[in-house]
Design an enzyme around this catalytic site. Sequence first.
Site, PDB file in Angstrom:
ATOM      1  N   LYS A   8       0.827  -1.177   0.057  1.00  0.00           N
ATOM      2  CA  LYS A   8       0.118  -0.197  -0.108  1.00  0.00           C
ATOM      3  C   LYS A   8       0.977   1.252  -0.017  1.00  0.00           C
ATOM      4  CE  LYS A   8      -3.731  -2.544   2.078  1.00  0.00           C
ATOM      5  NZ  LYS A   8      -4.470  -3.185   3.342  1.00  0.00           N
TER       6      LYS A   8
ATOM      7  N   GLN B 244      -5.206  -2.047   9.226  1.00  0.00           N
ATOM      8  CA  GLN B 244      -4.945  -3.364   8.636  1.00  0.00           C
ATOM      9  C   GLN B 244      -5.455  -4.309   9.362  1.00  0.00           C
ATOM     10  OE1 GLN B 244      -3.512  -3.854   5.628  1.00  0.00           O
ATOM     11  NE2 GLN B 244      -3.771  -5.945   6.089  1.00  0.00           N
TER      12      GLN B 244
ATOM     13  N   ASP C 226     -11.478   2.013   3.124  1.00  0.00           N
ATOM     14  CA  ASP C 226     -11.658   0.546   2.920  1.00  0.00           C
ATOM     15  C   ASP C 226     -13.303  -0.009   2.615  1.00  0.00           C
ATOM     16  OD1 ASP C 226      -9.573  -1.151   3.106  1.00  0.00           O
ATOM     17  OD2 ASP C 226      -9.680  -1.008   5.103  1.00  0.00           O
TER      18      ASP C 226
END
Length: 281
Positions: free
Chosen positions: A52, A96, A119
Amino acid sequence: MPQIINGKEISAQIKEELKDKVKAMKEDGISVCLAVIQVGDDPASSVYVGNKKKACAYIGITSLSYELPEETTQEELLALIGELNKRKDVNGILVQLPVPAHIDKDAVIRAIAPEKDVDGFHPQSVGALCIGQEGFVSCTPAGIIQLLKRSGIEIAGKECVIIGRSNIVGKPMALLLLRENGTVTVTHSGTKDLKEVTRRADILVAAVGKPKMITREYVKEGAVVIDVGIHRNENNKLCGDVDYDDVAPVCSAITPVPGGVGPMTIAMLMNNCVESAALRQ
């Protein structure tokens, strides 16, 4: 031979488009910033976080990295998210997953401000998708829609079958395919005669979480097969939920593992970050 749907190539196209967009935004005085939080040092999570960061650097997005120790309390994590919610220079916040067992994942997801939920996991984002309103969409299903569209595969009017009903892939995938006018069936561990149901599919999305479970017995001749799974086989090689060698000869198009769906997830995360910055202006 089936059409191989190349996620590496398509994700590279999207990243190039985003790079140009970010450059133009910077010329207008608009910057894009993603905050990434990792709790603990799970090796797979560290790889994803690294990827990322690389994608951010390539596109021109500023990335803030918070690598917290395993023993970080839920209160400490929620306090950090609260600070990042308030920061005007931060457009996206990503925690995460998985988080350590002592932290409530759902509380963490709910703590992220919906306008920074790149997300697409926040209940408000999911609700907006359900009723057809604007909002961030979970990155893997959004990436699959882009794979289909950019590969010239028509969704409207097609029988679409999803194997798996997770909140991150199965459910949002069903809603996105419905939005594109597909006729959608979601199957799961309680589905009877699973092979009969999946053999109706023009587009089959395998998100079952079991290596090589989907063989040609599950697939209609000429179907498009999208493999969301990622596992290591007995030889430590990457494989998906689909037995690629068995299924490829009978389908019209298929995603490989690796190099299919995986690269699209990060591309769509970057897309959501850029959208977040644009919307805030």
